[in-house]
Design an enzyme around this catalytic site. Structure first.
Site, PDB file in Angstrom:
ATOM      1  N   GLU A 278      16.740  30.436  22.942  1.00 27.38           N
ATOM      2  CA  GLU A 278      18.157  30.503  22.564  1.00 27.38           C
ATOM      3  C   GLU A 278      18.862  31.270  23.671  1.00 27.38           C
ATOM      4  OE1 GLU A 278      19.768  29.171  19.986  1.00 27.38           O
ATOM      5  OE2 GLU A 278      18.046  28.345  18.931  1.00 27.38           O
TER       6      GLU A 278
ATOM      7  N   CYS B 106      27.088  35.003  22.324  1.00 28.16           N
ATOM      8  CA  CYS B 106      26.581  33.899  23.156  1.00 28.16           C
ATOM      9  C   CYS B 106      27.482  32.673  23.116  1.00 28.16           C
ATOM     10  CB  CYS B 106      25.172  33.532  22.718  1.00 28.16           C
ATOM     11  SG  CYS B 106      25.055  33.133  20.974  1.00 28.16           S
TER      12      CYS B 106
END
Ligand code: NAD
Length: 494
Positions: A210, A244
């Site tokens: 991720e 993110c």
């Protein structure tokens, strides 16, 4: 340094004991995690405040309640998820059992990131537990208080043999990655993602990465500018841009840029007052190195809004940059801070070309009232995920897989997708000793002949599926009955 051989061996023995195969055991662990969040909520908020000066509302919405909902979702659905799957059968397997069993991988490593240090660690851990794995937890040392808290709390609530916590920085992570795991789930930068991938490759260990990247935000002239500005700035400003999937930069025309900036000034004053630094609602930058990097990005650009900072507090004012070119420093790396550059483009085609000339983003945002424009971008931009006419929100929909593509990551999780990530689907075809089955398949045995080849060929031939009216089942039963009668007759007659 901790002896990682021992840590992993202990977890491996615990896995081999079969403890985690028991779904009730998994449920008890997930319930214990929920209890841990409830009983230590205040301590978690305090740790987030210490590491990031995170406002309480953000701690609740994007960290603790997010985690709670994920844990509840597992508890509500795990008994359905763990059931073996029985896929549709083809003609040739009508007499057989075709099953997909769900197997845990074994001992998995979950490495969390510092920006959402609790949920980015525990959400994948919960998914791994739900799937029946043992888990070595590695919180990010960069969020020091949260890492310490996880090191203290997890052993109090979760089974110590199955779920050890390993704290530490780069040397510890480097050592830990030499161990053989059955799965590695990593959240963090693309640079370290490559290191993790390389280490995993040594043992052919499957990974989910991720990662991050620059998530673009395209705004066309039809967008409702008041709402757009609020939604973009909110996405940029939660956790001071250290998210993110924060909108990294805006792509729009000069006309839209002017409207955006005028509205942004109003919104920022409304949200944070005249002295923004005094607002309790803006997080701080995680450490001095990140602060200096961000200040350098501001220095090399034209500041249209904001621009002030205070190194002693690692505070950076929400800052909008204009006259930004694709070659500017601020466009060369993920910003990960409260800085929003605007790159001028004329239309959606230019936006698509701009985005696609760079690494594939983790998220992409489009603001428009015209469905054709929205479709044009969603269909032509490869990205981890999209939110249309808002930012961030797709991460909260647990029926959507969350993950990147290319340099923004591989694999995905959230909700059932998390359970699936940590589950090996084990195929099983079960036959019996039925005389009819043996007769039908006997053509496979030597001595081979043209006739046997032709019979087998027609038995095995792929057939177009029957229309889904359950007609196929009725027909299959009918064919089965007729074949049985004919074969019985044939065998008797012999
Ligand atoms: P990082 O990758 O720099 O650090 C993560 C961990 O890796 C550290 O805690 C450290 O223990 C370890 N590490 C660092 N250097 C190492 C090395 N050379 N060898 C071995 N281990 C090493 O990431 P970060 O700064 O914590 O996170 C920021 C990045 O993470 C951003 O790019 C962001 O977009 C991304 N991110 C992605 C998601 C997502 O869900 N996709 C979520 C949060 C953050």
């Amino acid at each position: 340094m901790v002896n990682y051989d021992d840590v992993v061996l202990k977890a491996r023995n615990a896995f081999a004991s079969g403890k985690t195969r028991d779904v009730k055991f998994r449920i008890r662990q997930i319930e214990a995690m929920l209890k841990m969040v409830d009983e230590y909520e205040q301590e978690m908020i305090a740790a987030l405040e210490k590491d990031l000066r995170r406002p309480k509302q953000e701690c609740m919405i994007v960290e603790l309640d997010f985690l709670r909902n994920d844990l509840k979702n597992i508890l509500y659905n795990i008994n359905d998820w763990v059931k073996p799957e029985r896929p549709e059968k083809t003609f040739v397997n009508l007499l057989d059992d075709v099953v997909i069993y769900h197997d845990p991988y074994g001992v998995v490593l979950v490495m969390g990131a510092w920006n959402y240090p609790i949920q980015l660690l525990l959400v994948p851990v919960a998914a791994a537990i739900a799937a029946g794995n043992c888990v070595v937890l590695k919180p990010s040392e960069i969020a020091e208080s949260c890492s310490k808290l996880m090191g203290e709390l997890v052993p109090k609530y979760l089974d110590n043999e199955c779920f050890p916590v390993v704290c530490g920085g780069i040397p510890e992570t480097t050592e830990l990655l030499k161990q053989r795991f059955d799965y590695i789930f990593y959240t963090g930068s693309t640079m370290v993602g490559k290191i993790v991938h390389k280490a995993a490759n040594e043992h052919l260990t499957p990974v989910t990465l991720e990662l991050g990247g620059k998530s673009p935000c395209y705004i066309d002239s039809t967008a409702d500018i008041e709402k757009t500005v609020r939604r973009v700035l909110w996405g940029k400003m939660i956790n001071a841009g250290q998210t993110c999937i924060a909108p990294d930069y805006i792509l729009c025309s000069k006309e839209t840029e002017d409207k955006f900036i005028t509205e942004a000034r109003k919104v920022l004053r409304e949200w944070y007052g005249d002295n923004i630094k005094d607002s309790p609602d803006i997080s701080r930058i995680i450490h001095q190195r990140a602060f200096s990097r961000l200040i350098n990005l501001i220095k090399s650009s034209d500041v249209a809004v904001g621009g002030s900072s205070d190194a002693s507090e690692r505070f950076i004012e929400p800052t909008i940059l204009t006259n930004v070119k694709g070659t500017d420093p601020v466009m060369q790396e993920e910003i990960f801070g409260p800085i929003l550059p605007i790159v001028r483009i004329e239309n959606a085609f230019e936006a698509i070309n701009f985005i696609n000339s760079r690494e594939k983003p983790l998220a992409c945002y489009v603001f428009s009232k015209i469905q054709k424009q929205i479709n044009l971008i969603t269909q032509n931009v490869p990205a981890g995920g999209f939110t249309i006419n808002d930012t961030i929100m797709h991460i909260g929909v647990d029926s959507l897989p969350f993950g990147g593509i290319g340099y923004s990551g591989m694999g995905n999780y959230h909700g059932k997708f998390g359970y699936d990530t940590f589950t090996h689907r084990k195929s099983c075809l079960q036959k019996n000793f039925n005389a009819l089955g043996e007769f039908l398949a006997s053509g496979r045995y030597p001595p081979y002949s043209e006739k046997k080849t032709s019979i087998l060929g027609s038995l095995l031939a792929k057939r177009r599926p029957f229309p889904k009216l359950y007609f196929s089942h009725i027909l299959a039963v009918g064919v089965g009955v007729v074949v049985t009668l004919l074969v019985n007759k044939y065998i008797h007659d012999k």
